[in-house]
Design a protein around this motif. Structure first.
Motif, PDB file in Angstrom:
ATOM      1  N   ASP A   1     -54.705  -2.798  57.692  1.00 11.57           N
ATOM      2  CA  ASP A   1     -55.189  -3.052  56.334  1.00 11.57           C
ATOM      3  C   ASP A   1     -55.713  -1.776  55.695  1.00 11.57           C
ATOM      4  O   ASP A   1     -55.405  -1.471  54.542  1.00 11.57           O
ATOM      5  CB  ASP A   1     -56.304  -4.102  56.363  1.00 11.57           C
ATOM      6  N   THR A   2     -56.543  -1.046  56.468  1.00  8.87           N
ATOM      7  CA  THR A   2     -57.094   0.197  55.933  1.00  8.87           C
ATOM      8  C   THR A   2     -55.982   1.160  55.571  1.00  8.87           C
ATOM      9  O   THR A   2     -56.012   1.808  54.533  1.00  8.87           O
ATOM     10  CB  THR A   2     -58.014   0.865  56.972  1.00  8.87           C
ATOM     11  N   LEU A   3     -54.979   1.210  56.453  1.00  2.97           N
ATOM     12  CA  LEU A   3     -53.871   2.136  56.217  1.00  2.97           C
ATOM     13  C   LEU A   3     -53.107   1.740  54.959  1.00  2.97           C
ATOM     14  O   LEU A   3     -52.866   2.574  54.072  1.00  2.97           O
ATOM     15  CB  LEU A   3     -52.931   2.113  57.429  1.00  2.97           C
ATOM     16  N   LEU A   4     -52.767   0.467  54.853  1.00  6.58           N
ATOM     17  CA  LEU A   4     -51.909   0.024  53.758  1.00  6.58           C
ATOM     18  C   LEU A   4     -52.639  -0.001  52.427  1.00  6.58           C
ATOM     19  O   LEU A   4     -52.073   0.339  51.394  1.00  6.58           O
ATOM     20  CB  LEU A   4     -51.354  -1.375  54.058  1.00  6.58           C
ATOM     21  N   LYS A   5     -53.917  -0.423  52.464  1.00  6.91           N
ATOM     22  CA  LYS A   5     -54.580  -0.674  51.181  1.00  6.91           C
ATOM     23  C   LYS A   5     -55.437   0.479  50.716  1.00  6.91           C
ATOM     24  O   LYS A   5     -55.748   0.579  49.536  1.00  6.91           O
ATOM     25  CB  LYS A   5     -55.423  -1.945  51.292  1.00  6.91           C
ATOM     26  N   LEU A   6     -55.884   1.331  51.647  1.00  5.81           N
ATOM     27  CA  LEU A   6     -56.725   2.448  51.224  1.00  5.81           C
ATOM     28  C   LEU A   6     -56.053   3.799  51.444  1.00  5.81           C
ATOM     29  O   LEU A   6     -55.864   4.564  50.501  1.00  5.81           O
ATOM     30  CB  LEU A   6     -58.060   2.405  51.976  1.00  5.81           C
ATOM     31  N   ARG A   7     -55.651   4.058  52.692  1.00  7.39           N
ATOM     32  CA  ARG A   7     -55.320   5.448  53.001  1.00  7.39           C
ATOM     33  C   ARG A   7     -53.941   5.852  52.509  1.00  7.39           C
ATOM     34  O   ARG A   7     -53.759   6.964  52.038  1.00  7.39           O
ATOM     35  CB  ARG A   7     -55.480   5.666  54.500  1.00  7.39           C
ATOM     36  N   LEU A   8     -52.970   4.939  52.604  1.00  4.29           N
ATOM     37  CA  LEU A   8     -51.643   5.301  52.095  1.00  4.29           C
ATOM     38  C   LEU A   8     -51.646   5.513  50.583  1.00  4.29           C
ATOM     39  O   LEU A   8     -51.123   6.520  50.097  1.00  4.29           O
ATOM     40  CB  LEU A   8     -50.604   4.250  52.495  1.00  4.29           C
ATOM     41  N   PRO A   9     -52.243   4.582  49.830  1.00  7.44           N
ATOM     42  CA  PRO A   9     -52.311   4.859  48.380  1.00  7.44           C
ATOM     43  C   PRO A   9     -53.032   6.160  48.070  1.00  7.44           C
ATOM     44  O   PRO A   9     -52.593   6.934  47.215  1.00  7.44           O
ATOM     45  CB  PRO A   9     -53.091   3.658  47.835  1.00  7.44           C
ATOM     46  N   ALA A  10     -54.121   6.439  48.810  1.00  2.62           N
ATOM     47  CA  ALA A  10     -54.851   7.679  48.552  1.00  2.62           C
ATOM     48  C   ALA A  10     -54.023   8.899  48.937  1.00  2.62           C
ATOM     49  O   ALA A  10     -54.196   9.987  48.382  1.00  2.62           O
ATOM     50  CB  ALA A  10     -56.165   7.671  49.328  1.00  2.62           C
ATOM     51  N   ALA A  11     -53.110   8.708  49.897  1.00  2.00           N
ATOM     52  CA  ALA A  11     -52.308   9.838  50.367  1.00  2.00           C
ATOM     53  C   ALA A  11     -51.134  10.136  49.448  1.00  2.00           C
ATOM     54  O   ALA A  11     -50.515  11.196  49.557  1.00  2.00           O
ATOM     55  CB  ALA A  11     -51.797   9.563  51.783  1.00  2.00           C
ATOM     56  N   MET A  12     -50.815   9.191  48.555  1.00  2.00           N
ATOM     57  CA  MET A  12     -49.592   9.314  47.756  1.00  2.00           C
ATOM     58  C   MET A  12     -49.449  10.633  46.992  1.00  2.00           C
ATOM     59  O   MET A  12     -48.363  11.211  46.982  1.00  2.00           O
ATOM     60  CB  MET A  12     -49.446   8.130  46.804  1.00  2.00           C
ATOM     61  N   PRO A  13     -50.517  11.141  46.329  1.00  2.00           N
ATOM     62  CA  PRO A  13     -50.340  12.427  45.636  1.00  2.00           C
ATOM     63  C   PRO A  13     -49.867  13.528  46.580  1.00  2.00           C
ATOM     64  O   PRO A  13     -48.984  14.313  46.231  1.00  2.00           O
ATOM     65  CB  PRO A  13     -51.729  12.733  45.084  1.00  2.00           C
TER      66      PRO A  13
END
Lengths: 281, 287
Positions: free
Chosen positions: A189-201
């Motif tokens: 969940d943390t990966l999909l909902k927080l860290r991946l979106p934050a990593a997108m740039p």
């Protein structure tokens, strides 16, 4: 001589227009922002044409743009086949495989801090090396067809992409991660909902850098051997035959393909990272 | 310390994978040879053979290292087989190109800062040109200059110059624009002239940007030079070593040339990094 004179006059007039435009009160409008570089580009092409004809520069040194355009129009079928061979089969396949592999590796590394500590400096080091040099070796291993080109592209895009992904995945601050913890969020969940979106740039930064190196890798690898089709093959054989108009036509294709590829990735980025300050304008 | 250990482990794992891959990829040749000689080879013999072939598909690390040692320390540096000789040829062109490209980049960036027409007409193209695989022009430059009688160092230097030119230009424009309004206003209150503002504020604040783009630029320069050595069948330089290696199937020679190029790149980037550190320290900009 009149052509040379005309070129100089056109150059002066065009720069005068550009100076006027950029000093006018409208210099911040979208139209002028587009018009000024456009005029500059057109002036260069016109001056090139006039100088090439006026100074009688032999076409084996610098063919005039009109000759390149005629050649381009006359050989669209060859150019298209070359484009498919080099870009679609070589560069794009390798790009997708390389970036995908780097992304998965980054997620793997992210779970193991020890790997992160060890692989990141190595990855950073490798990313600065002249990796195109591996092209002859890979051509030897995978044969002359597009597979070897895709392999070169995979190696070239892997490390820049990996470094960017790992950096992106660590871009959340402890507050945000703590919040997820208070929600009892699982790793996934943390990966999909927080860290991946934050990593997108960061991920898109890697993807954008990789577009250019993918094309370069695919083209340069063809210098070391390829079937009788492909942009790199065409460039090296036509250079040998002094068919410079064809070379320039291929370079035009490469330039268009390169900027469209970059533009496409940038457009997707705009859609995905609409929340990022750099995209809000 | 922990970091060093981690890096060391990763490198060790890579070398181990490499050795294993060498066994796997060279096994076919070893089996073929054994079948021809009508002997069965045991696994240990297989391993021994795959790590010591003359023209392996994938040379084992120690073979590459031996070749590297033999061709750098073991040969006179004037010898055609010395990698130092070939490396110097490449380095010469790289440095000449890099310095030219950097100086041109800096000069044009100053123009762009002060002349708005130049900024508006050149900058979009400079940025767009970064998405174009300009390296594809390399063979053409070599051959065209060759046909007008210029060969050797200059064509390669031109390629490496234009590869380092764009990163430096874009970085320097960013750097020269780095001072914010407050700082510019302060200088205005001092009644500072335009040249004072340039030398005392804009130039110093652009230095970190310059070094960052120089690191990108020098790596690009080296790639440009190596690719520039390919098309005309050059006989000197690291790119030529790669090319002749691939013609004659001398895989060990290719890997050695590749490693030499990698070492050269790492060394050049490290040199720029060192210069960056000491300059920024002298300027009091180290964080």
């Amino acid at each position: 001589m009149t052509l040379v004179f005309a070129a100089i006059v056109i150059w002066i007039v065009a720069s005068w227009i550009n100076v006027k435009l950029s000093r006018s009160s409208a210099h911040n409008t979208l139209l002028v922002r587009f018009l000024v570089p456009f005029i500059f580009g057109v002036t260069i092409i016109v001056a090139w044409e006039l100088l090439a004809r006026g100074l009688d520069i032999p076409s084996v040194i610098l063919p005039p743009p009109s000759a390149i355009a005629t050649r381009f129009a006359a050989s669209t079928d060859i150019l298209w086949l070359d484009f498919v061979q080099t870009f679609v089969k070589g560069a794009l396949t390798g790009y997708i495989m390389g970036c995908g592999a780097a992304f998965l590796t980054a997620i793997l590394i992210d779970r193991v801090p020890f790997l992160q500590l060890g692989l990141l400096p190595v990855g950073n080091f490798v990313a600065a090396l002249p990796i195109v040099g591996i092209a002859p070796i890979l051509v030897m291993w995978f044969g002359f067809d597009w597979h070897s080109k895709a392999a070169v592209v995979v190696v070239m895009v892997f490390f820049p992409m990996l470094v960017n992904c790992v950096q992106g995945l660590s871009d959340t601050d402890s507050m945000q991660r703590d919040l997820m913890k208070t929600y009892a969020a699982s790793y996934a969940d943390t990966l999909l909902k927080l860290r991946l979106p934050a990593a997108m740039p960061f991920i898109f930064n890697g993807l954008k850098i990789s577009t250019t190196s993918a094309l370069i890798g695919a083209i340069v690898a063809e210098f070391f051997g390829s079937p009788i089709v492909g942009m790199g093959f065409r460039i090296s054989t036509e250079v040998g035959k002094l068919g410079l108009d064809m070379v320039w036509a291929e370079i035009t294709v490469a330039a268009i393909a390169g900027s469209l590829f970059y533009g496409a990735v940038a457009a997707i980025e705009k859609g995905v990272t609409f929340w990022h300050p750099s995209q809000r304008g | 310390m922990r970091k060093l250990f981690a890096v060391f482990t990763v490198v060790l794992v890579i070398v181990a994978i490499w050795y294993a891959a060498a066994v796997k990829m060279n096994a076919k040749w070893a089996y073929d040879q054994a079948a021809r000689a009508k002997v069965e080879i045991s696994f240990s013999e297989l391993v021994k053979d795959t790590w010591a072939q003359e023209r392996p598909v994938l040379p084992a690390p120690h073979q590459v290292m031996t070749e590297l040692w033999k061709t750098t320390v073991g040969k006179k540096i004037t010898s055609k087989r010395s990698l130092i000789f070939h490396g110097w040829i490449t380095l010469e062109a790289t440095l000449l190109g890099f310095i030219t490209g950097t100086l041109l980049g800096i000069a044009l960036s100053v123009g762009i800062i002060y002349i708005r027409a130049m900024d508006m007409s050149v900058m979009p193209w400079a940025i767009a040109s970064q998405t174009v695989p300009i390296l594809a022009i390399a063979p053409m430059i070599i051959v065209v200059l060759n046909s007008v009688g210029i060969q050797g160092l200059i064509p390669k230097a031109i390629i490496s110059a234009y590869l380092s030119f764009f990163p430096v230009l874009v970085g320097m424009v960013k750097g020269l624009r780095a001072p914010d309004h407050m700082q510019m206003d302060l200088l205005k209150t001092y009644n500072a002239s335009k040249s004072d503002a340039f030398y005392k504020l804009r130039l110093p604040s652009s230095v970190p940007y310059l070094f960052t783009s120089m690191k990108v630029g020098i790596a690009a320069s080296l790639v440009g030079t190596i690719v520039g050595e390919l098309p005309t069948g050059a006989i000197r330089g690291l790119g030529a070593r790669l090319l002749t290696g691939s013609y004659y199937g001398q895989t060990i020679q290719m890997w050695a040339a590749l490693f030499a190029a990698a070492l050269l790149a790492a060394g050049l980037v490290a040199l720029v990094g060192l210069a960056e550190k000491s300059v920024l320290k002298k300027m009091g900009m180290v964080r």
